[in-house]
Scaffold this motif. Structure first.
Motif, mmCIF file in Angstrom:
data_model
loop_
_atom_site.group_PDB
_atom_site.id
_atom_site.type_symbol
_atom_site.label_atom_id
_atom_site.label_comp_id
_atom_site.label_asym_id
_atom_site.label_seq_id
_atom_site.Cartn_x
_atom_site.Cartn_y
_atom_site.Cartn_z
ATOM 1 N N TYR A 86 75.312 47.485 91.432
ATOM 2 C CA TYR A 86 76.354 47.894 91.994
ATOM 3 C C TYR A 86 76.016 49.361 92.195
ATOM 4 C CZ TYR A 86 78.737 43.809 92.430
ATOM 5 O OH TYR A 86 79.246 42.432 92.676
ATOM 6 N N LEU A 87 75.046 50.186 92.003
ATOM 7 C CA LEU A 87 74.719 51.832 91.818
ATOM 8 C C LEU A 87 74.078 51.776 93.222
ATOM 9 C CD1 LEU A 87 73.596 52.570 88.428
ATOM 10 C CD2 LEU A 87 75.875 52.950 89.412
ATOM 11 N N PHE A 294 82.965 47.116 83.872
ATOM 12 C CA PHE A 294 82.592 46.207 83.071
ATOM 13 C C PHE A 294 81.224 46.187 82.873
ATOM 14 C CE2 PHE A 294 86.353 44.541 85.395
ATOM 15 C CZ PHE A 294 87.077 44.080 84.424
ATOM 16 N N PHE A 295 80.176 46.626 83.507
ATOM 17 C CA PHE A 295 78.680 46.346 83.269
ATOM 18 C C PHE A 295 78.019 47.549 83.159
ATOM 19 C CE2 PHE A 295 80.174 42.498 85.364
ATOM 20 C CZ PHE A 295 79.965 41.592 84.491
ATOM 21 N N GLY A 296 78.711 48.885 83.403
ATOM 22 C CA GLY A 296 78.070 49.906 83.370
ATOM 23 C C GLY A 296 76.956 50.460 84.362
ATOM 24 N N GLY A 297 76.220 51.378 84.117
ATOM 25 C CA GLY A 297 74.939 52.047 85.006
ATOM 26 C C GLY A 297 74.832 53.170 85.198
ATOM 27 N N VAL A 310 79.673 56.594 73.564
ATOM 28 C CA VAL A 310 80.132 57.161 75.048
ATOM 29 C C VAL A 310 79.086 56.602 75.753
ATOM 30 C CG1 VAL A 310 80.772 58.929 76.642
ATOM 31 C CG2 VAL A 310 81.429 58.898 74.259
ATOM 32 N N ASP A 311 77.857 56.982 75.368
ATOM 33 C CA ASP A 311 76.321 56.786 76.270
ATOM 34 C C ASP A 311 76.253 55.128 76.273
ATOM 35 O OD1 ASP A 311 76.179 59.466 76.668
ATOM 36 O OD2 ASP A 311 74.763 59.747 75.355
ATOM 37 N N LEU A 312 76.490 54.444 75.116
ATOM 38 C CA LEU A 312 76.287 53.008 75.295
ATOM 39 C C LEU A 312 77.117 52.484 76.079
ATOM 40 C CD1 LEU A 312 74.736 50.724 73.826
ATOM 41 C CD2 LEU A 312 76.661 50.743 72.022
ATOM 42 N N TYR A 313 78.352 52.985 76.205
ATOM 43 C CA TYR A 313 79.374 52.529 77.301
ATOM 44 C C TYR A 313 78.872 52.756 78.623
ATOM 45 C CZ TYR A 313 83.443 52.051 80.281
ATOM 46 O OH TYR A 313 84.273 51.722 81.455
ATOM 47 N N PHE A 314 78.324 54.141 78.689
ATOM 48 C CA PHE A 314 77.788 54.432 80.194
ATOM 49 C C PHE A 314 76.527 53.543 80.698
ATOM 50 C CE2 PHE A 314 75.973 58.212 82.485
ATOM 51 C CZ PHE A 314 76.724 57.947 83.568
ATOM 52 N N MET A 315 75.942 53.157 79.522
ATOM 53 C CA MET A 315 74.709 52.417 79.974
ATOM 54 C C MET A 315 75.286 50.786 80.355
ATOM 55 S SD MET A 315 71.407 52.197 80.108
ATOM 56 C CE MET A 315 70.251 51.002 80.303
ATOM 57 N N PHE A 316 76.123 50.122 79.647
ATOM 58 C CA PHE A 316 76.213 48.846 79.530
ATOM 59 C C PHE A 316 77.769 48.437 80.053
ATOM 60 C CE2 PHE A 316 73.034 48.946 76.530
ATOM 61 C CZ PHE A 316 71.829 48.156 77.011
ATOM 62 N N GLY A 317 78.726 49.349 80.244
ATOM 63 C CA GLY A 317 80.201 49.174 80.367
ATOM 64 C C GLY A 317 80.903 48.307 79.357
ATOM 65 N N THR A 318 81.825 47.781 79.867
ATOM 66 C CA THR A 318 82.815 47.338 78.706
ATOM 67 C C THR A 318 82.019 45.986 77.897
ATOM 68 O OG1 THR A 318 84.756 47.939 79.445
ATOM 69 C CG2 THR A 318 84.876 46.195 78.053
#
Length: 382
Positions: A86-87, A294-297, A310-318
């Motif tokens: 989705y990016l 939900f899936f980050g990116g 914060v970066d972990l969420y940015f990478m993978f989403g919730t």
């Protein structure tokens, strides 16, 4: 064939872990030499050597029998792919490389749990102690003789971290090393000189995280002692900590300028809050769709805040964030935690919140393995 590989890898797991530790520590040293004296980072060499280790662990995944873990790992991979789909700039070199780096500790823990039987006097642990003590000596020598190669920072800020390349990496490694020797000290009546050496090194590294760790440790041990002067000592520590923090933030040359110009939060977080508000947040607001939450990116490493969770969420989403942490915790914590280790985890989690790249530093996960094997396993089983 499968049985043969399992037996062979299990028998030689000590040598495999030792070789990987030497390789990664050697890369740290070589990278620092290149940075200090030649002003470049040997990224290609690092990627090739670490890539060999990474895909070796990938190959060994086929011989593990923990299908639940493999299923969650597969879901994590799917989560990453959905987020990238989705990016606009999907599956960029930076995003794929970061994903592999996030996977490394998971693969290492799977390898350890599948093939390794902890040994109290293993070669891996002897090597671990030798490397951290040798680096501690280099830190002290760097401080005594102002050796540029061993400085933590490339600018005019105090600190010496030996042959370790990154300042954040040295914070994590010495936090783990410090608690490693502290837990060993619990089983000894005589004060361990190795612990003293590591403590001295911690005082010289120059990172905020390590200094906060040392202050919190003082509070921990004061709470643990039995003395009628405990309240008085605690009061003294509170006052001492307050004035030390005040001096550090408002009167030290580096941080006083940051505080005056950008505020207290920027000084404490070393501008990470500003990186978040100027880089990461606008990208999320402008480029993410509902699925990305939900899936980050992300397509570019420069967009990260350099705050671990914060970066972990940015990478993978919730969803990916939950899957990753579930995997990490399940694979690493295969033992009961003592009080000191709970305290260690509290400080580590706090450090990850305010610092970056914990999950990305491959050598950090190796240090965690050493902590788990030589300290926790014997403590639990004695």
């Amino acid at each position: 064939m499968s049985l043969f590989i399992n037996k062979y890898v299990s028998k030689h797991s000590d040598y495999i872990l030792s070789a990987v530790l030497i390789l990664f520590f050697g890369l740290e040293f070589y990278s620092k030499i290149c940075e200090v004296y030649f002003d470049f980072y040997p990224s290609q060499l690092s990627q090739i050597l670490k890539g060999i280790v990474f895909f070796t662990f990938i190959f060994l995944l086929f011989f593990t029998k923990d299908f639940k873990v493999l299923t969650i790992l597969s879901l994590l991979i799917v989560s990453f792919c959905i987020g990238q789909f989705y990016l606009e700039n999907s599956f960029s070199k930076d995003s794929v490389k970061a994903f592999f780096r996030y996977l490394f500790p998971i693969l290492l823990f799977i390898f350890y749990n599948s093939f390794r039987k902890p040994k109290k006097n293993s070669l891996f642990l002897k090597l671990f102690e030798t490397l951290i003590l040798l680096n501690s000596i280099l830190i002290i020598l760097g401080f005594l003789f102002s050796i540029k190669l061993f400085e933590t920072y490339s600018f005019s800020r105090f600190g010496y971290n030996g042959i370790i390349y990154a300042s954040a990496s040295s914070s994590y490694l010495y936090l783990i090393g410090l608690f490693y020797f502290l837990v060993k000290q619990q089983k000894q009546e005589v004060l361990n000189l190795k612990l003293i050496l590591v403590l001295i090194s911690c005082c010289l590294i120059g990172t905020k995280s390590i200094y906060i760790t040392l202050v919190l440790l003082l509070f921990y041990f004061v709470f643990r002692i039995k003395s009628k002067f405990k309240i008085l000592i605690l009061l003294f520590l509170v006052v001492f900590s307050f004035f030390s923090a005040y001096f550090f933030i408002f009167n030290s040359e580096t941080f006083s300028k940051i505080t005056a110009k950008n505020g207290l939060l920027s000084a404490v977080l070393s501008y990470r809050n500003e990186i978040f508000s100027k880089n990461m947040l606008p990208f999320i607001q402008n480029e993410w769709c509902l699925e990305n939450y939900f899936f980050g990116g992300f397509p570019n490493l420069d967009l990260r805040s350099e705050m671990g969770f914060v970066d972990l969420y940015f990478m993978f989403g919730t969803i990916g964030f939950i899957l990753y942490l579930w995997l990490y915790i399940k694979l690493y914590f295969t033992f009961k935690l003592g009080l000191l280790t709970w305290f260690f985890m509290f400080i580590l989690i706090f450090m990850i919140f305010i610092s970056g790249n914990f999950f990305l530093y491959s050598i950090t996960s190796l240090f965690l393995i050493a902590y788990k094997e030589n300290v926790l396993y014997p403590v639990v089983n004695n």
